[in-house]
Motif scaffolding. Structure first.
Motif, mmCIF file in Angstrom:
data_model
loop_
_atom_site.group_PDB
_atom_site.id
_atom_site.type_symbol
_atom_site.label_atom_id
_atom_site.label_comp_id
_atom_site.label_asym_id
_atom_site.label_seq_id
_atom_site.Cartn_x
_atom_site.Cartn_y
_atom_site.Cartn_z
ATOM 1 N N ASP B 73 0.650 -1.154 -0.077
ATOM 2 C CA ASP B 73 0.319 0.172 0.221
ATOM 3 C C ASP B 73 0.467 1.490 -0.307
ATOM 4 O O ASP B 73 -0.168 2.517 -0.533
ATOM 5 N N SER B 77 0.706 4.461 -3.088
ATOM 6 C CA SER B 77 0.439 5.589 -2.718
ATOM 7 C C SER B 77 1.976 6.245 -2.882
ATOM 8 O O SER B 77 1.601 7.391 -3.615
ATOM 9 N N ASP B 78 3.002 6.054 -2.456
ATOM 10 C CA ASP B 78 4.454 7.017 -2.345
ATOM 11 C C ASP B 78 4.681 6.769 -2.987
ATOM 12 O O ASP B 78 6.331 6.904 -2.656
#
Lengths: 394, 205
Positions: B73, B77-78
């Protein structure tokens, strides 16, 4: 007694220094490093050198006759190439009812991370988990009626060899193909980076200036066989798997204890199981990752067991990178190549001694040197420390 | 050849048992599966009376998948700016067997099997063969997996692989007097065309 020994009658090997046994032998002997700028991983951390196998997934699919291989795990491809070469040592008539023991941790993560947060397609083969990677290898060759997977991080492949030996000694099988496979993934490159143990230069095991490891990838599998079975079919015997030891450092999930308790116990148990004394060991293939912690801890354990006059020690991690779950069987294969070709791998990357470490081997040994017993170490996260002894077959 | 007995089986530990077996300070640093796995192992060891087994083995299909998913995750996202060292440490499959060893100070043989539906039986086979041959006299053998919300939503997210939300621990011993429940006569594991099957051959005492 003799007829109960477990011997090695085949090896398959893929690493950053070669895509088969003979390429690996030539580069190991010359000390030629395969650690370089990344070509296939596609990580944004371009400054981190890696020990990539110099083959694209597409090239490996071609070598294996696999079509539509876009979403096939690189861990599977590397493993299948090494198993293929190892099985080449067996005549077709004995290629049935074999056991496959593979070690891996990354398994299908290389494909999962490409797609995430999208799920894997329904027809994926192998899928994400470790066991599936092994089973896809077993299915590809069709000659295995037993398969299992060991996942003890960086010592996985060595523990596979140890369990393979146990299956033979326990009478479960006469021939076991055992080893490990691991591909580079962004998941574990970033994981190791977050632990701040990756060196931005080529790694320097046991050197005073060592600053971490380089990640690598590869696979190696060995044909382990009951000695009587190998003799009965007149097989060429490459080495004896004469001892095995496994211990838990029980200190920390990723750091090694300062005194190297787990490493010490693993080596001590390997010697005991081989019924050998420290003085019988002619060479130690160290785990030697190049992290400040590991090399000091392993050195303490070697000094404790072997004393100041320990046998020659070297790490080959500066040639291949740290191939994590495959390192145990890759380095065990290097040991056999060295033993049978009468040379010892030099510790690339070493220049400045460190008082907290052993001084590794950096010069050529006499070409007529006798190498009868070698020890191969492999330590993992979780303090999963293992050591085996390989002996010349006579 | 030694006989191999099972002297304790622990599973389905309650929240209360987890709290009584693991101190809050220690529990805070552990994921859900790690807590449950450790408590189950401690319970089995206590029931068997064998505090320091010669071997600690774990069988797991997916490992601590919840922590692996947290990293995935983070990367989704990053990107590769993500840095989650603790999650990474806990994401390797052997983290549970190691945790049990660290908690109990056990320097014995330690290994983790991750081979789909027969992971536990593979771990059991390692212990069985070692005790039968006399290389070990006792072993803790566990099975641990967790189901996360993502997998509840889509059980085929990681492909066609079967596993359940489970923590179980068996204690194996060569000594019948260790409160033996039954004997293991053999573990038979078979692979065929990508699929495994396993049988634990037991006999009543």
């Amino acid at each position: 007694m003799t007829a109960d020994r477990v011997v090695i009658t085949g090896i398959g090997l893929v690493s950053a220094i070669g895509s088969n046994l003979s390429e690996n032998l030539a580069n190991l002997r010359q000390g030629k490093s395969g650690v370089s700028e990344m070509e296939f991983l596609g990580s944004e951390h371009k400054g981190l050198p890696v020990g990539e196998v110099k083959l694209s997934n597409r090239q490996m699919c071609e070598m294996l006759g696999i079509v539509d291989g876009e979403l096939v795990s690189r861990t599977f491809l590397l493993g299948a190439l090494a198993v293929k070469e190892a099985l080449g040592f067996l005549p077709p008539v004995v290629r049935g009812g074999l056991a496959l023991v593979s070690g891996t941790t990354v398994a299908g993560m290389d494909v999962t991370e490409k797609l995430y947060p999208e799920p894997l397609p329904a027809d994926s083969d192998p899928v994400h988990d470790c066991g599936s990677n092994t089973n896809s290898i077993a299915k590809y060759f069709g000659c295995f009626d037993y398969a299992t997977t060991i996942s003890t991080a960086c010592s996985s492949a060595l523990n596979s060899l140890i369990f393979g030996k146990r299956l033979i000694e326990g009478g479960v099988r006469d021939i076991v193909v055992a080893g490990g496979t691991e591909a580079l993934s962004k998941f574990h490159l970033n994981g190791f980076k977050s632990l701040m143990i990756l060196d931005e230069r080529r790694c320097r095991p046991f050197d005073k200036t060592r600053a971490g490891l380089n990640l690598g990838e590869g696979a190696a599998f060995m044909v382990l066989e009951r000695e009587s079975s190998a003799i009965a079919r007149n097989a060429s015997i490459l080495a004896v798997l004469s001892g095995a030891g496994n211990a838990c450092d029980a200190y920390h999930q990723t750091a090694s204890s300062p005194g190297g308790e787990g490493a010490f116990l693993a080596m001590e148990r390997a010697l005991a199981s081989a019924r050998l004394a420290p003085a019988d060991i002619d060479y130690i293939s160290a785990h030697g990752t190049g992290t400040p912690d590991n090399d000091a801890s392993e050195s303490a354990a070697i000094k404790r067991l072997f004393g100041q006059n320990h046998p020659p020690v070297s790490s080959t991690k500066a040639l291949t990178g740290h191939t994590t779950s495959a390192s145990g069987s890759i380095e065990a294969a290097f040991c056999i190549l060295a033993m049978n070709n009468r040379f010892l791998p030099k510790n690339a990357g070493f220049s400045t001694p460190d008082e907290s470490c052993i001084t590794p081997l950096t010069s050529d040994v006499a070409p007529d040197c006798r190498i009868d017993n070698v020890m191969c170490n492999s330590f993992g996260f979780g303090g999963n420390d293992s050591s085996i002894i390989l002996s010349r077959y006579e | 050849m030694n006989k191999v007995y099972v002297s304790a089986i622990a599973n389905k530990v309650s929240e209360e048992e987890i709290r009584s077996l693991i101190s809050p300070a220690k529990a805070r640093r552990l994921g859900m599966l790690q807590k449950r796995a450790l408590a189950t192992a401690l319970k089995a060891l206590a029931v068997s009376g064998i505090e320091m087994p010669d071997m600690i083995l774990n069988g797991t299909v997916m490992g601590c998948i919840e922590t692996s998913l947290r990293i995935l995750d983070g990367m989704a996202s990053d990107g590769e700016k993500v840095a989650m060292p603790t999650a990474f440490m806990q994401s390797t499959h052997n983290t549970v067997a190691s945790l049990i060893a660290i908690h109990t100070g056990n320097h014995g043989y330690n290994a983790t099997y991750s081979h789909g539906a027969v992971s536990f039986e593979c771990a059991l086979q390692d212990a069985f063969l070692s005790i039968r041959s006399g290389q070990a006299s006792s072993a803790l053998v566990c099975r641990n997996d967790e189901i996360t919300p993502l997998m509840r939503q889509n059980p085929k997210f990681f492909g066609n692989v079967q596993f359940s939300d489970v923590s179980e621990a068996w204690v194996l011993t060569a000594n019948r007097d260790d409160g033996a429940l039954f004997e293991i006569e053999d573990i038979v594991i078979t692979h065929r065309n990508g699929t495994d099957s396993a049988e634990i051959v037991k006999s009543e005492l």
